[in-house]
Design a protein around this motif. Structure first.
Motif, PDB file in Angstrom:
ATOM      1  N   ASN A   1      -3.069   2.739  -8.768  1.00 54.28           N
ATOM      2  CA  ASN A   1      -4.454   2.649  -8.298  1.00 54.28           C
ATOM      3  C   ASN A   1      -4.890   1.212  -8.073  1.00 54.28           C
ATOM      4  O   ASN A   1      -6.068   0.952  -7.850  1.00 54.28           O
TER       5      ASN A   1
ATOM      6  N   ALA B   1      -5.979   1.076   3.068  1.00 51.06           N
ATOM      7  CA  ALA B   1      -6.156   1.896   1.860  1.00 51.06           C
ATOM      8  C   ALA B   1      -7.381   1.426   1.085  1.00 51.06           C
ATOM      9  O   ALA B   1      -7.256   0.787   0.035  1.00 51.06           O
TER      10      ALA B   1
ATOM     11  N   VAL C   1       0.834  -1.202   0.000  1.00 49.11           N
ATOM     12  CA  VAL C   1       0.000   0.000   0.000  1.00 49.11           C
ATOM     13  C   VAL C   1       0.870   1.254   0.000  1.00 49.11           C
ATOM     14  O   VAL C   1       0.590   2.226  -0.718  1.00 49.11           O
ATOM     15  N   GLU C   2       1.937   1.246   0.789  1.00 51.40           N
ATOM     16  CA  GLU C   2       2.850   2.394   0.840  1.00 51.40           C
ATOM     17  C   GLU C   2       3.477   2.647  -0.528  1.00 51.40           C
ATOM     18  O   GLU C   2       3.591   3.793  -0.984  1.00 51.40           O
TER      19      GLU C   2
ATOM     20  N   ARG D   1       0.890   4.051  -3.074  1.00 51.98           N
ATOM     21  CA  ARG D   1       0.643   5.483  -2.876  1.00 51.98           C
ATOM     22  C   ARG D   1       1.832   6.314  -3.347  1.00 51.98           C
ATOM     23  O   ARG D   1       1.657   7.355  -3.978  1.00 51.98           O
TER      24      ARG D   1
ATOM     25  N   GLU E   1      -9.291   2.833  -0.820  1.00 54.56           N
ATOM     26  CA  GLU E   1      -9.460   3.423  -2.154  1.00 54.56           C
ATOM     27  C   GLU E   1      -8.678   2.667  -3.231  1.00 54.56           C
ATOM     28  O   GLU E   1      -8.912   2.858  -4.431  1.00 54.56           O
ATOM     29  N   ILE E   2      -7.753   1.801  -2.831  1.00 54.41           N
ATOM     30  CA  ILE E   2      -6.915   1.085  -3.788  1.00 54.41           C
ATOM     31  C   ILE E   2      -7.570  -0.240  -4.152  1.00 54.41           C
ATOM     32  O   ILE E   2      -7.929  -1.038  -3.279  1.00 54.41           O
TER      33      ILE E   2
ATOM     34  N   GLY F   1       1.797   6.302  -7.128  1.00 51.74           N
ATOM     35  CA  GLY F   1       0.562   6.744  -7.780  1.00 51.74           C
ATOM     36  C   GLY F   1      -0.198   5.614  -8.442  1.00 51.74           C
ATOM     37  O   GLY F   1      -0.950   5.837  -9.396  1.00 51.74           O
TER      38      GLY F   1
END
Length: 424
Positions: free
Chosen positions: A112, A136, A103-104, A107, A138-139, A110
């Motif tokens: 998705n 996260a 996840v890091e 982000r 949203e991912i 960029g």
């Protein structure tokens, strides 16, 4: 829908190598390969070159061993976690760390979407995706093995090998694989293949070559070895008087345990997704640490605090096994565990011999054991009056007497004979 960037959890094996190429073609995406160094050792050799040759635009190989030992293994061992009475959760505890780092990276880059090579029948898919959902949401998470398109293209390993050859993917694989392995700092696991038969004897002499971290207990040294582990607030901080980091503790205990054939487990466990599976595990250092920690607690933990913590072991272990490391209930349990460990300080001496870990002494400046009170001889402290036990027993027996007077002894399924026994 085309993805701009996808971060893939990449091991370099056949599955994730094929998945890397397949994702790039199917999603018309840039693939960033990520490998977590959590103690696989030589399994990491050449991974960056493989990933780039397969089509990755960028490769991360991050050394997470210190974080793994300090922030994941140690807190879990403080909790006394043991899944279904046998499994020290070596694979389970690694997954949230891998997902966190994915996840890091996503982000930072960029991206998705993230992707993994876990199958649709296993626990790892759940662990990766629950961790990602917590950290996260949203991912997007892509799980190729749950894609009908992917399964149609690769119904078996033969098709994956053919695909790798066609696209010149640099992997070493054969159509016949006797078992699969997963290794990290805490353990190595073996499953599938020949191990899917629960009657298969993994201890047979002809199967010795399967094991990686430990010698066969029958081949271990004929002389026992003693080791001393020092603890501070529930964490091992030194071995044989030498101050060590959590990572160094695990490495040293793995070597000691492996030398003496310690930490082998063969079990049929219950997966979170509903099926039973058979796994063989080697956890040499973890088994020593688990035993030492429990013995340290026995001397320094308050009785009811220990019993309260112990009442959570099954729930805590299932929480980790099922992938809820970042869930609020695990954090709440961890807070109680941390409080329970404040006085777990001292030194444990263990004897290692042919697969066994035996207690050989424990001491602590915070010991709750008082030999003057516990002695069977005269108590010089006068702290315990044996006459007090009469009232203690009377009060605890009161409800039993009342129930027996109302229901009779039959309520317990016991028939008490009223006639005297015949003389012999």
């Amino acid at each position: 829908m085309a993805k701009n960037k996808i971060v893939l959890a990449y091991s370099g094996g056949l599955d994730t190598s094929v998945i890397l190429k397949w994702l790039k073609e199917t999603y018309d995406a840039e693939i960033i390969a990520f490998t977590a160094d959590i103690g696989q050792q030589d399994e990491l050799d050449g991974l960056e070159e493989k990933a780039l040759a397969t089509g990755a635009s960028k490769v991360y190989i991050d050394d997470l061993r210190d974080e793994f030992a300090k922030d994941f293994i140690y807190p879990m061992f403080q909790a006394g976690a043991l899944y279904e009475g046998q499994y020290l959760l070596g694979t389970s505890i690694a997954r949230p760390l891998i997902a966190k780092r994915m996840v890091e990276i996503a982000r930072a880059e960029g991206a998705n979407a993230i992707a993994h090579g876990a199958t649709g029948k296993g626990n790892d898919q759940v662990r990766f995706e629950l961790a990602a959902a917590a950290l996260a949401p949203e991912i997007e998470v892509i799980a190729p093995w749950r894609s009908e398109q992917f399964r149609n293209e690769f119904p078996g390993r033969a098709e994956m090998i053919a695909y790798a050859e066609k696209h010149q993917i640099p992997v070493q694989a054969s159509a016949a694989k006797p078992y699969s392995m997963d290794r990290n700092l805490l353990h190595i696991s073996f499953e599938s293949g020949m191990l899917e038969d629960p009657w298969f004897d993994a201890t047979a002499p002809e199967n010795k070559s399967m094991y990686v971290l430990s010698v066969d207990p029958e081949d271990a040294p004929d002389t026992a070895e003693y080791v001393e582990l020092a603890f501070e607030q529930g964490n091992c901080t030194a071995i044989n008087g030498e101050a060590l980091t959590p990572l160094q503790v695990m490495e040293k205990l793995n070597a000691l345990g492996g030398k003496h054939g310690i930490g082998r487990v063969d079990m049929v466990e219950n997966r979170f997704v509903g099926m039973k599976s058979r796994g063989v595990y080697e956890t040499p250092g973890g088994t020593i640490l688990f035993t030492a920690h429990r013995k340290m607690e026995s001397l320094t933990m308050d009785r009811d605090v220990m019993h309260l913590r112990d009442s959570l072991i099954s729930r805590y272990s299932s929480t980790v096994y099922n992938g809820f490391w970042f869930a609020p209930e695990r954090l709440a349990m961890q807070a109680l565990v941390a409080e329970s460990q404040k006085h777990v300080t001292g030194t444990v001496r263990l004897k290692l011999y042919k697969g066994n870990v035996m207690g050989a002494g424990v001491q602590s400046p915070l010991s709750l054991y008082n030999p003057d009170i516990a002695t069977m001889e005269a108590d010089p402290t006068q702290a315990y009056d044996q006459n007090d036990a009469t009232g203690f027993i009377h009060l605890n027996a009161l409800r039993l007497k009342v129930a027996s007077g109302v229901h009779g002894s039959e309520v317990h399924g016991i028939q008490i004979k009223k006639e005297p026994a015949a003389s012999v």
